[in-house]
Scaffold this motif. Structure first.
Motif, short mmCIF file in Angstrom:
data_model
loop_
_atom_site.label_atom_id
_atom_site.label_comp_id
_atom_site.label_asym_id
_atom_site.label_seq_id
_atom_site.Cartn_x
_atom_site.Cartn_y
_atom_site.Cartn_z
N GLY A 35 -0.07 25.80 4.90
CA GLY A 35 -0.12 26.55 6.14
C GLY A 35 1.02 27.54 6.35
O GLY A 35 1.04 28.24 7.35
N LYS A 36 1.96 27.61 5.42
CA LYS A 36 3.10 28.53 5.54
C LYS A 36 2.94 29.69 4.56
O LYS A 36 2.66 29.49 3.38
CB LYS A 36 4.42 27.80 5.23
CG LYS A 36 4.70 26.62 6.14
CD LYS A 36 5.02 27.06 7.54
CE LYS A 36 5.39 25.87 8.41
NZ LYS A 36 5.62 26.24 9.77
N VAL A 37 3.14 30.90 5.05
CA VAL A 37 2.96 32.11 4.25
C VAL A 37 4.08 32.26 3.22
O VAL A 37 5.26 32.15 3.56
CB VAL A 37 2.93 33.36 5.15
CG1 VAL A 37 2.84 34.63 4.32
CG2 VAL A 37 1.77 33.28 6.13
N PHE A 38 3.68 32.53 1.96
CA PHE A 38 4.67 32.86 0.94
C PHE A 38 4.42 34.22 0.30
O PHE A 38 5.30 34.77 -0.36
CB PHE A 38 4.79 31.77 -0.13
CG PHE A 38 3.60 31.64 -1.05
CD1 PHE A 38 3.57 32.34 -2.25
CD2 PHE A 38 2.54 30.81 -0.73
CE1 PHE A 38 2.49 32.22 -3.11
CE2 PHE A 38 1.46 30.68 -1.58
CZ PHE A 38 1.43 31.39 -2.77
N ILE A 99 6.75 33.09 -7.83
CA ILE A 99 7.14 31.68 -7.93
C ILE A 99 8.37 31.39 -7.07
O ILE A 99 8.45 30.36 -6.40
CB ILE A 99 7.34 31.27 -9.40
CG1 ILE A 99 5.98 31.29 -10.12
CG2 ILE A 99 7.99 29.89 -9.50
CD1 ILE A 99 6.06 31.15 -11.62
N ASP A 100 9.34 32.31 -7.06
CA ASP A 100 10.53 32.12 -6.22
C ASP A 100 10.14 32.06 -4.74
O ASP A 100 10.65 31.23 -3.98
CB ASP A 100 11.54 33.24 -6.43
CG ASP A 100 12.27 33.13 -7.76
OD1 ASP A 100 12.18 32.08 -8.42
OD2 ASP A 100 12.95 34.12 -8.13
N SER A 101 9.23 32.93 -4.31
CA SER A 101 8.78 32.95 -2.92
C SER A 101 8.10 31.62 -2.57
O SER A 101 8.38 31.01 -1.54
CB SER A 101 7.83 34.13 -2.70
OG SER A 101 7.36 34.16 -1.38
N VAL A 106 8.04 26.19 -0.04
CA VAL A 106 7.86 24.75 -0.28
C VAL A 106 9.15 24.01 0.10
O VAL A 106 9.09 22.93 0.70
CB VAL A 106 7.47 24.48 -1.75
CG1 VAL A 106 7.61 22.99 -2.09
CG2 VAL A 106 6.05 24.95 -2.01
N GLY A 107 10.29 24.58 -0.21
CA GLY A 107 11.57 23.95 0.11
C GLY A 107 11.80 23.78 1.60
O GLY A 107 12.57 22.92 2.02
N GLN A 114 5.56 18.52 0.53
CA GLN A 114 5.85 19.39 -0.61
C GLN A 114 4.95 19.04 -1.79
O GLN A 114 4.99 17.91 -2.28
CB GLN A 114 7.32 19.27 -1.03
CG GLN A 114 8.27 19.78 0.02
CD GLN A 114 9.73 19.60 -0.37
OE1 GLN A 114 10.06 18.93 -1.35
NE2 GLN A 114 10.62 20.18 0.42
N PRO A 115 4.11 20.01 -2.26
CA PRO A 115 3.24 19.72 -3.39
C PRO A 115 3.98 19.65 -4.72
O PRO A 115 3.45 19.13 -5.69
CB PRO A 115 2.24 20.88 -3.38
CG PRO A 115 2.94 21.98 -2.68
CD PRO A 115 3.88 21.34 -1.71
N VAL A 116 5.19 20.19 -4.76
CA VAL A 116 6.03 20.16 -5.96
C VAL A 116 7.49 20.02 -5.52
O VAL A 116 7.82 20.23 -4.36
CB VAL A 116 5.89 21.45 -6.81
CG1 VAL A 116 4.48 21.62 -7.33
CG2 VAL A 116 6.33 22.67 -6.02
N ASP A 117 8.35 19.70 -6.47
CA ASP A 117 9.79 19.70 -6.19
C ASP A 117 10.27 21.14 -6.27
O ASP A 117 10.26 21.74 -7.35
CB ASP A 117 10.53 18.83 -7.21
CG ASP A 117 12.03 18.77 -6.97
OD1 ASP A 117 12.56 19.61 -6.21
OD2 ASP A 117 12.67 17.88 -7.56
#
Length: 125
Positions: A35-38, A99-101, A106-107, A114-117
């Motif tokens: 739900g958060k825009v990247f 990927i950085d965005s 996610v962080g 968080q779907p990934v670390d």
């Protein structure tokens, strides 16, 4: 690379990102994770662009090094960048920026969502 190729590369990169979703809005592609825009895609007058979240220090350095990277269009100018097709941006850089965005967003999510670390995802060994 031109703007359409830029958008294709960025969009294709999101397919591999766990939990990433695309919402279509008039004149916009909105990419979200939980739900958060990247990432956003749109056309600025006649120019296809990709808008990405970036660490403020990294964003400033990117804008200094690349004429095709400017402050985020319709976004917070410190935390978002706009990437245009052109001579200073290549496929590798586009993928890294996407990927950085994604990792930045996610962080900011609660750990349970968080779907990934975000500290290790997409980093090379």
């Amino acid at each position: 690379m031109d703007g359409q190729e830029l958008q294709k590369i960025a969009g294709d990169c999101t397919v591999e990102l766990p939990g990433a979703d695309l919402e279509h809005r008039p004149d916009w592609g909105v990419y979200k994770v939980r739900g958060k825009v990247f990432m956003l895609m749109t056309d600025m007058p006649g120019r296809p662009v990709v808008i990405l979240k970036a660490d403020p220090d990294d964003a400033a350095a990117l804008r200094e090094r690349h004429t095709d990277i400017t402050p985020g269009y319709h976004m917070n100018k410190r935390h978002w960048i706009t990437v245009e097709g052109g001579g200073t941006v290549d496929e590798k850089l586009v993928k890294e920026l996407v990927i950085d965005s994604y990792r930045l967003v996610v962080g900011g999510l609660p750990k349970s969502e968080q779907p990934v670390d975000p500290h290790t995802y997409g980093r090379r060994a």
